[in-house]
Design an enzyme around this catalytic site. Structure first.
Site, mmCIF file in Angstrom:
data_model
loop_
_atom_site.group_PDB
_atom_site.id
_atom_site.type_symbol
_atom_site.label_atom_id
_atom_site.label_comp_id
_atom_site.label_asym_id
_atom_site.label_seq_id
_atom_site.Cartn_x
_atom_site.Cartn_y
_atom_site.Cartn_z
ATOM 1 N NE ARG A 65 -2.068 19.204 3.191
ATOM 2 C CZ ARG A 65 -3.009 18.765 2.371
ATOM 3 N NH1 ARG A 65 -2.935 17.562 1.881
ATOM 4 N NH2 ARG A 65 -4.043 19.511 2.055
ATOM 5 N NE ARG A 87 -8.566 14.063 5.947
ATOM 6 C CZ ARG A 87 -8.007 14.641 4.892
ATOM 7 N NH1 ARG A 87 -6.726 14.464 4.633
ATOM 8 N NH2 ARG A 87 -8.722 15.405 4.075
ATOM 9 C CG HIS A 158 -3.272 10.163 2.422
ATOM 10 N ND1 HIS A 158 -2.176 10.916 2.068
ATOM 11 C CD2 HIS A 158 -4.229 10.510 1.541
ATOM 12 C CE1 HIS A 158 -2.465 11.668 1.027
ATOM 13 N NE2 HIS A 158 -3.701 11.445 0.679
ATOM 14 C CG ASP A 203 -4.165 12.171 -7.222
ATOM 15 O OD1 ASP A 203 -4.900 13.141 -6.935
ATOM 16 O OD2 ASP A 203 -4.167 11.092 -6.585
ATOM 17 C CD GLU A 262 -2.334 8.416 -0.636
ATOM 18 O OE1 GLU A 262 -1.851 9.369 -1.290
ATOM 19 O OE2 GLU A 262 -3.562 8.199 -0.602
#
Ligand code: TA6
Length: 291
Positions: A65, A87, A158, A203, A262
């Site tokens: 994270r 990832r 990201h 977002d 990102e």
């Protein structure tokens, strides 16, 4: 004191291996082959520029994270694990170099294997080239289709940037760009602001965004320039208070000191013919800011 440039393997968090790049200027970066995940980057004379959650799990079964997750072959939710399996895969360390100009390069690779084919029945070859300079971090992600059928995928970096105070943080360069909101009321709108501040959960994906953006981190008196090529879309994300609380691997206060900017190819997925490849580049560069 002039430091000796160095590329070393260390034991990282959770017992996972990490590679530490140390530039002669004092700049430094850390990369875990688990996810080809950049977890730390500081320029010479700067403090840490990436946000890494103190609650992040470091295990083979979960993405880290924070830092810079590599998103492939899917962005967001869908038939595959969220943001794809790259990832959560262990990448090979294929090459490293101390370049003639003193910059350090690390190359990682990931190709299809039984585990990925069980999830996604396609051949692929990924190469992630990380280059650390005194005040910049360059990332080049290449996707090649070695198979005999077309390959459709999404890809993104990201990036979690660390900021001193989200209320003193602003992103500029997106004015006049259309974005699609991942939050209610959803839909598309035109970004009218020259300088964007997050004032709540944010977002959204900006479509075909300009290639040069600037993040002003007022509390740390620094700017981070974001320079991208062939990665048309920008995702802007801050979880704010409620979502920070909901994410177990994110500390409750995280929203105050992070912002995800990102870069990727998301809105119009890539379609690679057999033998074709795509390369996307993102350069992050730090600058002192007077205010
Ligand atoms: O990039 C924004 C986003 O898609 C958000 O919706 C949020 O879910 C974030 O990614 C983190 O996703 P993750 O799967 O890492 O928790």
């Amino acid at each position: 004191m002039v430091k000796t440039p160095c590329i070393s393997l260390r034991r990282g968090r959770g017992g996972l291996t990490k590679v530490v790049l140390r530039h002669v200027s004092g700049a430094r970066a850390e990369i875990y082959p688990h996810g080809a995940h950049l977890t730390a980057w500081r320029a010479a004379y700067s403090d840490e520029c990436l946000f890494l959650s103190r609650r992040s799990v470091f295990s083979k079964n979960q993405p880290i994270r924070g830092g810079i997750p590599v998103v492939f072959p899917q962005f967001g939710d869908g038939p595959l694990p969220k943001h794809g399996f790259a990832r959560q895969s262990v990448w090979k360390l294929t090459r490293s170099a101390i370049n003639r100009n003193g910059d350090l390069t690390l190359v990682l690779g990931l190709s299809d294997n039984a585990a990925t084919r069980a999830l996604w029945p396609h051949a692929f070859e990924l190469e992630f080239v990380i280059t650390l300079g005194a005040d910049c971090l360059e990332m080049r992600l290449t996707i090649r289709n070695p198979g005999n059928k077309p390959l459709s995928c999404q890809a993104a970096l990201h990036t979690y940037l660390r900021v001193g105070d989200i209320t003193q943080t602003a992103l500029s360069g997106l004015q006049g760009t259309v974005y699609r909101d991942f939050l209610p009321p959803y839909g598309k709108a035109l970004e009218k602001r020259c300088s964007i501040k997050c004032c709540g959960e944010t977002d959204r994906v900006y479509l075909c965004a300009p290639n040069r953006l600037q993040l002003h981190d007022g509390a740390n008196r620094r700017k981070i320039l974001i320079d991208k090529q062939n990665m048309p879309d920008i995702v802007l994300w801050n979880p704010w208070i409620a979502k920070s609380r909901r994410l177990a691997d994110l500390e409750n206060s995280a929203w105050q000191n992070m912002i995800c900017v990102e870069t990727g190819r998301l809105h119009k997925p890539l379609l690679l013919r057999p033998g074709a490849s795509w390369m996307g580049r993102t350069l992050l560069k730090t600058q002192a800011a007077l205010t």
